[in-house]
Structure formats: C-alpha cells, structure tokens
Design an enzyme around this catalytic site. Structure first.
Site, PDB file in Angstrom:
ATOM      1  N   GLY A  92      -3.171  -6.134   6.372  1.00 32.88           N
ATOM      2  CA  GLY A  92      -4.017  -5.776   7.497  1.00 32.88           C
ATOM      3  C   GLY A  92      -3.450  -4.603   8.266  1.00 32.88           C
TER       4      GLY A  92
ATOM      5  N   TYR B 206      -9.527  -5.494  16.156  1.00 36.02           N
ATOM      6  CA  TYR B 206      -8.593  -6.428  15.528  1.00 36.02           C
ATOM      7  C   TYR B 206      -9.034  -7.869  15.744  1.00 36.02           C
ATOM      8  CZ  TYR B 206      -4.068  -8.546  14.313  1.00 36.02           C
ATOM      9  OH  TYR B 206      -3.060  -9.292  13.737  1.00 36.02           O
TER      10      TYR B 206
ATOM     11  N   ARG C 250       0.818  -1.212   0.000  1.00 33.00           N
ATOM     12  CA  ARG C 250       0.000   0.000   0.000  1.00 33.00           C
ATOM     13  C   ARG C 250       0.849   1.257   0.000  1.00 33.00           C
ATOM     14  NH1 ARG C 250      -2.499   3.394   3.726  1.00 33.00           N
ATOM     15  NH2 ARG C 250      -1.539   2.279   5.461  1.00 33.00           N
TER      16      ARG C 250
ATOM     17  N   VAL D  88      -6.426  -2.712  -0.109  1.00 40.05           N
ATOM     18  CA  VAL D  88      -7.466  -3.739  -0.015  1.00 40.05           C
ATOM     19  C   VAL D  88      -8.834  -3.167   0.356  1.00 40.05           C
ATOM     20  CG1 VAL D  88      -5.861  -5.603   0.501  1.00 40.05           C
ATOM     21  CG2 VAL D  88      -6.873  -4.278   2.392  1.00 40.05           C
TER      22      VAL D  88
END
Length: 241
Positions: free
Chosen positions: A86, A149, A43, A58
């Site tokens: 993530g 999370y 990213r 994403v």
C-alpha cells in the site's frame, strides 16, 4: 520473531505483498518461522534475504500475473495471501487532487482486490485458502488529511466480507487486520510531541510492535471458522468503531 508449529501441519505456500520491510517483512518472517514456504513481492528497493522475492506492482495486473506465475512455479499455488502492499499521499481534503486520491485507492484497495482475484484461482481448485487484508485503524477511526487512505482501508472490509460470502463454501476465508500505530521507521520519524499525542489516545499507552501484527496474521491463517472478521491490533485505540 520465532514460533513453533504445534500442529506439525504441511508447509503452505504463502505470499505477502509489500513484504520487503516493516509489517510485511515481519509477517513474512513469522510464516517462515512457522515452517511455511514464503514469497514476498516488492515494488522497488532491495528484496529481503531468505525469501522468494518477486518484483511486482499491485496497480499493474500483468505484473501481478507474472509474479504469481513465478511463485506458483517455485512453491505451488498460493494457499495464504497477505495483501499488505500500500501507499499514502496525505493531504487536506480541499487541497487533495484527483490524482492523489485515485493513486492511493488504486494501490491500496484496487491492488488488494487484484491480488485476491488472482490468488483465488488456485484456492478454488484446492477448495481451501486464507486471504488476509492489511487495513488500518484509520479505516475505522478516520484521520484528518487522510481521506484517500481511510477510504481505501475502510473499503477492504466490504471487500473481505463479500469474498467471505462468495467463497466461504469453498473453504476460503477472507479477513481483515486493522493495525493501529505500530513502531516502524515511519512512526519513528514523527516529532516527539506528535508521538506523545498519539500515545495519549491509546489505552495501552504505547505503540505496537510489528510482531503484534505478525501474530494476528498467523492466527487468521489457522482459524478456519473465522471469516469476514475485522481484527483490530491497536492497543484499544479504535474500540467501539
């Protein structure tokens, strides 16, 4: 990490999201060492050397579609997907904002769903495929200050098992790796007292290595009759959960 490909099978098209550092990079290197064609998404920051690197977010379907198109043009339809990208936004429950919760769930869980949705197009046509979701022991064990999370990582289990039931007859498997505390830049930054406290809870009495996770990913990519499984790689921390 080096490994030998004992089956001398044809090289596969592998995509690792968030493959520019830490666990993702170790997984990408393991597949490359096994003789596969490996692409990684990132990213921000610098892309890793030695891989087809495509910039993607994403949380952005258009960005993902462009990334998959680039990968497909260079190395064919994705046959092995490792959904690793993530983020974290840790905060105590009473202080956590809607934005902090939504941002983590969107990146971790919805992001994994988006990449899987895009990857299965080619897998269904080929009647084969491997999807590996990178969850966490926190998704099974829980962790204070990480409700967002933990919820996102726990949700991956239901996601994988639903995909397994939906697409298992097409030769597609969907499994989950649940890493424990792994020796990365993030864990090294923890205070020594905190690290000692974590290690005291782990039966193996040590943090794991990124190669431990990479080996698990290689196994699941080969294991055609393992489907909808959760593979803990945590030194025994989460056993029984």
């Amino acid at each position: 990490m080096t490994s030998v490909n004992p089956t001398q099978r044809p090289a596969r098209s592998v995509l690792v999201t968030g493959g520019n550092r830490g666990i993702g990079l170790a997984v990408a290197r393991a597949f490359a060492d096994a003789g596969d064609h490996v692409a990684v998404t990132y990213r921000s920051g610098q892309p890793p050397q030695g891989f087809l690197a495509v910039q993607a977010d994403v949380t952005d379907p258009a960005s993902l579609d462009a990334a998959f198109a680039a990968v497909e043009a260079q190395q064919g339809a994705v046959e092995v997907l490792v959904a690793n990208a993530g983020t974290t936004r840790d905060q105590l429950l009473m202080r956590m904002s809607d934005e902090e919760f939504d941002a983590v769930v969107d990146a971790n869980l919805s992001g994994a769903w988006r990449v899987a949705r895009r990857a299965v197009r080619g897998m269904v046509r080929a009647k084969r495929g491997r999807i590996i979701f990178m969850s966490s022991v926190v998704g099974l064990y829980g962790s204070p200050g990480q409700t967002n999370y933990a919820a996102s990582k726990s949700g991956m289990i239901g996601l994988a098992r639903s995909i397994a039931r939906e697409l298992g007859s097409r030769g597609i498997t969907a499994n989950v790796i649940a890493p424990g505390f792994i020796d990365t830049d993030m864990t090294r930054e923890l205070p020594e007292a905190t690290q000692a406290d974590y290690k005291a809870r782990i039966p193996a009495a040590r943090f794991g290595d990124v190669d431990d996770i990479a080996r698990a990913a290689l196994f699941l990519a080969e294991a055609g009759y393992v489907n909808g499984a959760v593979l803990p790689v945590d030194g025994g921390l989460g056993m029984g959960h």
